[in-house]
Design a protein around this motif. Structure first.
Motif, short mmCIF file in Angstrom:
data_model
loop_
_atom_site.label_atom_id
_atom_site.label_comp_id
_atom_site.label_asym_id
_atom_site.label_seq_id
_atom_site.Cartn_x
_atom_site.Cartn_y
_atom_site.Cartn_z
N PHE A 41 -27.84 25.51 19.81
CA PHE A 41 -27.54 24.98 18.48
C PHE A 41 -26.77 23.66 18.55
O PHE A 41 -26.69 22.94 17.55
CB PHE A 41 -26.76 26.01 17.67
CG PHE A 41 -27.60 27.15 17.18
CD1 PHE A 41 -28.74 26.90 16.41
CD2 PHE A 41 -27.28 28.45 17.49
CE1 PHE A 41 -29.54 27.95 15.97
CE2 PHE A 41 -28.07 29.50 17.05
CZ PHE A 41 -29.20 29.25 16.29
N THR A 42 -26.23 23.34 19.70
CA THR A 42 -25.54 22.06 19.86
C THR A 42 -26.26 21.14 20.86
O THR A 42 -25.68 20.16 21.32
CB THR A 42 -24.09 22.30 20.35
OG1 THR A 42 -24.12 23.04 21.59
CG2 THR A 42 -23.29 23.08 19.32
N ASP A 43 -27.50 21.46 21.17
CA ASP A 43 -28.29 20.69 22.13
C ASP A 43 -29.08 19.61 21.38
O ASP A 43 -30.05 19.91 20.67
CB ASP A 43 -29.26 21.63 22.86
CG ASP A 43 -30.01 20.92 23.98
OD1 ASP A 43 -29.97 19.67 24.04
OD2 ASP A 43 -30.65 21.62 24.80
N PRO A 44 -28.70 18.33 21.52
CA PRO A 44 -29.40 17.27 20.78
C PRO A 44 -30.85 17.11 21.19
O PRO A 44 -31.69 16.75 20.36
CB PRO A 44 -28.58 16.01 21.09
CG PRO A 44 -27.87 16.32 22.38
CD PRO A 44 -27.61 17.79 22.36
N PHE A 46 -32.91 19.50 22.13
CA PHE A 46 -33.69 20.56 21.50
C PHE A 46 -33.96 20.24 20.04
O PHE A 46 -35.10 20.34 19.56
CB PHE A 46 -32.94 21.89 21.62
CG PHE A 46 -33.54 23.00 20.80
CD1 PHE A 46 -34.83 23.43 21.03
CD2 PHE A 46 -32.80 23.62 19.80
CE1 PHE A 46 -35.39 24.46 20.27
CE2 PHE A 46 -33.35 24.64 19.04
CZ PHE A 46 -34.63 25.06 19.28
N TRP A 47 -32.94 19.82 19.31
CA TRP A 47 -33.13 19.57 17.88
C TRP A 47 -33.93 18.29 17.64
O TRP A 47 -34.61 18.17 16.62
CB TRP A 47 -31.78 19.50 17.18
CG TRP A 47 -31.14 20.85 17.11
CD1 TRP A 47 -30.03 21.27 17.79
CD2 TRP A 47 -31.61 21.97 16.37
NE1 TRP A 47 -29.78 22.59 17.50
CE2 TRP A 47 -30.73 23.05 16.63
CE3 TRP A 47 -32.68 22.19 15.51
CZ2 TRP A 47 -30.90 24.30 16.05
CZ3 TRP A 47 -32.86 23.44 14.93
CH2 TRP A 47 -31.97 24.48 15.21
N GLU A 48 -33.88 17.37 18.57
CA GLU A 48 -34.76 16.19 18.46
C GLU A 48 -36.22 16.61 18.59
O GLU A 48 -37.09 16.12 17.85
CB GLU A 48 -34.41 15.17 19.54
CG GLU A 48 -35.25 13.90 19.48
CD GLU A 48 -34.89 12.90 20.56
OE1 GLU A 48 -35.75 12.04 20.87
OE2 GLU A 48 -33.77 12.98 21.10
N VAL A 50 -37.41 19.60 17.88
CA VAL A 50 -37.74 20.36 16.67
C VAL A 50 -38.04 19.42 15.51
O VAL A 50 -39.01 19.61 14.75
CB VAL A 50 -36.60 21.32 16.30
CG1 VAL A 50 -36.86 21.99 14.95
CG2 VAL A 50 -36.41 22.39 17.37
N GLY A 51 -37.23 18.38 15.36
CA GLY A 51 -37.47 17.40 14.30
C GLY A 51 -38.79 16.68 14.49
O GLY A 51 -39.48 16.38 13.51
N PRO A 229 -40.53 21.34 21.54
CA PRO A 229 -39.76 22.50 22.03
C PRO A 229 -40.45 23.26 23.15
O PRO A 229 -39.80 23.69 24.11
CB PRO A 229 -39.61 23.36 20.77
CG PRO A 229 -39.71 22.41 19.63
CD PRO A 229 -40.69 21.36 20.08
#
Length: 273
Positions: A41-44, A46-48, A50-51, A229
């Motif tokens: 949840f704090t992994d940039p 990973f969220w990049e 996902v976005g 991902p």
């Protein structure tokens, strides 16, 4: 039930089990509870990723389904000459394996050896590089659309063929034109097919892996190890030897996909009701 447990429940249970541990240099696997999830949840990166697939979904899926619906309506209209030929031709790319399709389009995208490069050389122009960082996601969207328009077209066309002809006869007696028939009869009647195709497309978008994985060797500066991902989880597991964190990424993406697909299904059922 035994087969279902073996091929479906057991892998999920094992992935959840792996996500609760962390491999250490001393002591092997150690139980860490939800630490891997907190890290995700704090992994940039990973969220990049996902976005990126989220943006891909928002743009590519409506275009693909819109084209598939347009083709299905054209074939079902009875006014298209050689509709059997077009139906088979448009469905044919779906029969091409994803790896082959990605390789084929990847070489066509090449500016030094492919179709784009040949066009530049023949006409003395400089077309944008489809595998550049700014365009590579659009290029992947083109491959996916080319591959799956025919698949979704077949879903829509099959749904259209189940509409009773009495509805068309009643519409004709009422003086309805083709657009009114499409809007008031055909699209409402195939709403279930639209929901199914949308859910499948959402799942496919979040599972995006084959195309970027194949094109990565052709565009290493544009496609990173965390481009999607699934590609990120694969890199963590097979290149970084981080099996536990890779399982965590997979579990989170499964939950995200399940929630979004469930919401789409609920909205589709409410409109149908």
């Amino acid at each position: 039930m035994a087969v279902f447990t073996l091929v479906f429940l057991a892998p999920i249970a094992y992935s959840i089990y792996l996500s609760l541990f962390r491999k250490q240099l001393v002591g092997g696997n150690a139980f860490v509870g939800l630490d891997n999830y907190q890290r995700a949840f704090t992994d940039p990166q990973f969220w990049e990723s996902v976005g990126r697939v989220g943006a891909f979904l928002v743009v590519q899926v409506p275009i693909m389904l819109g084209l598939a619906l347009l083709v299905a309506l054209a074939i079902d209209s009875g006014r298209l000459y050689g509709k059997s030929f077009f139906r088979i031709s448009i469905f044919l790319p779906y029969a091409v394996p994803a790896v082959v399709a990605a390789l084929m389009w990847g070489f066509m995208y090449g500016t030094r050896f492919g179709l784009v490069g040949n066009i530049n050389e023949i006409f003395g122009i400089s077309l944008p590089n489809p595998l550049s960082p700014d365009l590579v996601l659009i290029s992947i969207g083109n491959i996916v659309t080319w591959s799956f328009v025919g698949y979704n077209m077949l879903i829509f066309y099959s749904s259209l063929r189940t509409i009773p002809t009495s509805l068309y006869e009643a519409a004709e007696l009422d003086g309805a034109n083709q657009w009114q028939v499409i809007r008031s009869i055909k699209i409402p009647a195939i709403r279930g097919g639209l929901v199914i195709a949308t859910i499948f497309s959402i799942i496919g978008s979040f599972q995006l892996f084959n195309e970027p994985s194949i094109l990565q060797s052709l565009a290493p500066n544009a496609i990173t190890t965390y481009f999607t991902p699934n590609l990120y989880a694969y890199s963590l597991s097979f290149s970084g030897q981080q099996y536990n964190y890779s399982a965590t990424i997979a579990i989170i993406m499964g939950l995200i996909t399940m929630v979004i697909a469930y919401v789409v299904q609920l909205r589709g059922m409410r409109k149908e009701a």
